[in-house]
Design a protein around this motif. Structure first.
Motif, short mmCIF file in Angstrom:
data_model
loop_
_atom_site.label_atom_id
_atom_site.label_comp_id
_atom_site.label_asym_id
_atom_site.label_seq_id
_atom_site.Cartn_x
_atom_site.Cartn_y
_atom_site.Cartn_z
N GLN A 109 0.90 -1.27 0.07
CA GLN A 109 0.05 0.07 0.03
C GLN A 109 0.74 1.39 -0.01
N HIS A 110 2.06 0.97 0.67
CA HIS A 110 2.81 2.33 0.78
C HIS A 110 3.50 2.64 -0.83
N LEU A 111 3.75 1.34 -1.46
CA LEU A 111 4.28 1.57 -2.83
C LEU A 111 3.28 2.34 -3.58
N VAL A 112 1.86 1.90 -3.47
CA VAL A 112 0.91 2.67 -4.36
C VAL A 112 0.74 4.08 -4.05
N ASP A 113 0.85 4.36 -2.72
CA ASP A 113 0.74 5.73 -2.27
C ASP A 113 1.98 6.80 -2.76
N ILE A 114 3.01 6.11 -3.20
CA ILE A 114 4.20 6.88 -3.76
C ILE A 114 4.52 6.82 -5.04
N MET A 115 3.69 6.02 -5.85
CA MET A 115 3.97 5.56 -7.13
C MET A 115 3.88 6.74 -8.18
N LEU A 116 5.06 7.37 -7.94
CA LEU A 116 5.48 8.64 -8.64
C LEU A 116 6.78 8.51 -9.63
N PRO A 117 7.09 9.13 -10.55
CA PRO A 117 8.45 8.87 -11.20
C PRO A 117 9.31 8.76 -10.15
N PHE A 118 10.23 7.79 -10.25
CA PHE A 118 11.30 7.71 -9.00
C PHE A 118 12.37 9.02 -9.20
N SER A 119 12.58 9.02 -10.37
CA SER A 119 13.32 10.40 -10.70
C SER A 119 13.03 11.61 -9.94
N GLU A 120 11.56 11.96 -9.81
CA GLU A 120 11.08 12.82 -9.19
C GLU A 120 11.32 12.69 -7.80
N LEU A 121 11.00 11.58 -7.13
CA LEU A 121 10.95 11.26 -5.80
C LEU A 121 12.30 11.57 -5.16
N ILE A 122 13.42 10.93 -5.85
CA ILE A 122 14.83 11.11 -5.33
C ILE A 122 15.52 12.29 -5.49
N ALA A 123 14.71 13.33 -6.26
CA ALA A 123 15.28 14.58 -6.72
C ALA A 123 15.16 15.62 -5.43
N ASP A 124 14.26 15.44 -4.53
CA ASP A 124 13.97 16.23 -3.26
C ASP A 124 14.13 15.57 -2.06
N GLU A 125 14.08 16.37 -0.94
CA GLU A 125 14.12 15.67 0.25
C GLU A 125 12.92 15.11 0.95
N ALA A 126 11.87 15.52 0.41
CA ALA A 126 10.44 15.05 0.83
C ALA A 126 10.34 13.84 0.26
N GLY A 127 10.76 13.51 -1.12
CA GLY A 127 10.49 12.48 -2.03
C GLY A 127 11.37 11.22 -1.53
N ARG A 128 12.87 11.73 -0.93
CA ARG A 128 13.71 10.81 -0.29
C ARG A 128 13.11 10.20 1.02
N THR A 129 12.46 11.17 1.69
CA THR A 129 12.01 10.74 2.95
C THR A 129 10.89 9.54 2.79
N ARG A 130 9.92 9.96 1.73
CA ARG A 130 8.92 8.83 1.41
C ARG A 130 9.55 7.50 0.93
N LEU A 131 10.91 7.51 0.02
CA LEU A 131 11.41 6.38 -0.25
C LEU A 131 11.93 5.74 0.88
N ASP A 132 12.52 6.22 1.92
CA ASP A 132 13.20 5.65 3.05
C ASP A 132 12.24 4.94 4.12
N ALA A 133 11.02 5.60 3.98
CA ALA A 133 9.90 4.97 4.87
C ALA A 133 9.55 3.78 4.23
N LEU A 134 9.57 3.65 2.85
CA LEU A 134 9.32 2.34 2.03
C LEU A 134 10.44 1.24 2.30
N TYR A 135 11.77 1.90 2.54
CA TYR A 135 12.86 1.17 2.61
C TYR A 135 12.53 0.32 3.90
N GLN A 136 12.29 1.28 5.05
CA GLN A 136 11.97 0.38 6.36
C GLN A 136 10.87 -0.46 6.28
N ASP A 137 9.92 -0.41 5.56
CA ASP A 137 8.81 -1.41 5.40
C ASP A 137 9.49 -2.66 4.80
#
Length: 357
Positions: free
Chosen positions: A301-329
């Motif tokens: 479900q976390h993946l569904v919630d953040i299913m945006l282009p990876f390049s966009e997510l990793i480009a800013d701190e807020a996106g990286r925070t969301r990706l890090d939360a997925l990593y923790q899952d």
């Protein structure tokens, strides 16, 4: 005498059938057999079919009978089929470094781009044999993705397309043949499917060994997902993001690939009708099974919630925070399998291919 012999024979047969009916079943064998027929074999045949379609697509595209977008879709189907196979790499596909022929990752030094360029300069009239005798870096999905997506390759230009198409077609043929050979190895008379279904055999002395192997490849795949997310996040580079370390970054299939792999792992856990690894968890540990169910549900479900282009997510701190939360899952899911589920099933995990990375 003769009628008595018949009577005794009938009695013996009936007794044998009765004893057979009363014989304790082997839940490990039943689970291994069910997963083989209903999860593993279908996943391998789907992967082979995706590769067959990709090979056909390369020929159609290079003959100007298919648009670039269609060729890219065929690639994405093959990429996601391969990603979904990651938690199921037991047997022939997990041996002999065959996986490197399908996907070269991580590509820390842009070997894919460099080797493709070098190969086509050296072999402008590329043949299938040239590819088969070449590096694994050139034989798989990573090189195929490079040709279809990299900004350095303009396939709308006819001369560029003519230059790269022999490589595209050769990779398609290589992947199609590799996948077909693996499926054949599964379906052979004494192949992998048989070895996961009837025991003892030349691979497994007993069913518990097969279940242990299935859990080990699942644990390895979940750990691999941590690496595939952690590397671009910079967990191995002192916190500096490395977006080009992401899997399938050119096609932006990074998060869909992670989702496909999680779906494959979950199918191994659940089976198709409650007959997966979950069925082997002792009744007194029902709470563990529930926690694993919740971990899969939460992560996906976390993946569904953040299913945006990876390049966009990793480009800013807020996106990286969301990706890090997925990593923790994913980390929590991995640990549940590696420690608690392994203990519940009596499996020694040991080292895996990602240890020490």
């Amino acid at each position: 005498m003769y009628p008595n012999r018949i009577s005794r024979a009938a009695t013996a047969t009936a007794l044998g059938l009765l004893l057979s009916a009363c014989a304790p079943s082997d839940p490990y064998q039943e689970t291994s057999q069910a997963l083989t027929n209903e999860v593993l074999l279908p996943a391998y045949t789907d992967w082979a079919e995706a590769n067959r379609r990709m090979a056909a697509s390369s020929i159609a595209f290079c003959a100007d009978n298919e648009e670039l977008d269609d060729a890219r879709q065929a690639f994405l189907h093959a990429q996601l089929a391969w990603a979904g196979l990651q938690p199921l790499l037991i047997g022939p596909m997990g041996e002999g470094n065959r996986a490197w022929q399908v996907q070269f990752w991580p590509d820390k030094k842009n070997l894919v781009g460099r080797q493709v360029t070098t190969l086509l300069k050296r072999k402008p009239q590329l043949t299938q044999a040239d590819l088969e005798n070449g590096s694994v870096v050139l034989q798989g999905l990573s090189a195929y993705e490079y040709v279809l997506y990299d900004k350095a390759v303009d396939l709308t230009d006819s001369a560029t397309k003519a230059r790269y198409c022999p490589l595209l077609e050769a990779i398609g043929e290589h992947q199609q043949k590799l996948a077909a050979d693996i499926v054949q190895a599964w379906e052979a008379e004494d192949g992998m499917a048989a070895q996961l279904s009837e025991f003892p055999n030349e691979r497994y002395a007993e069913s518990a060994e097969a279940i242990a192997d299935l859990l080990r490849v699942q644990v390895t795949a979940l750990d691999g997902l941590k690496k595939k997310l952690g590397a671009p996040l910079g967990r191995q580079s002192k916190g500096f993001p490395q977006p080009f370390q992401a899997e399938a970054w050119r096609s932006d299939a990074t998060l869909p690939s992670i989702d496909a792999a999680l779906a494959g792992a979950e199918r191994l856990w659940l089976g198709t009708d409650g007959n997966g690894l979950k069925a082997l968890v002792p009744a007194e540990q029902a709470e563990l099974a529930k926690r694993i169910d919740v971990a899969y549900e939460t992560t996906r479900q976390h993946l569904v919630d953040i299913m945006l282009p990876f390049s966009e997510l990793i480009a800013d701190e807020a996106g990286r925070t969301r990706l890090d939360a997925l990593y923790q899952d994913i980390d929590a899911l991995h640990r549940l399998h590696q420690t608690e589920l392994a203990r519940a099933l009596g499996v020694q995990i040991g080292f895996n291919a990602h240890d020490g990375d």
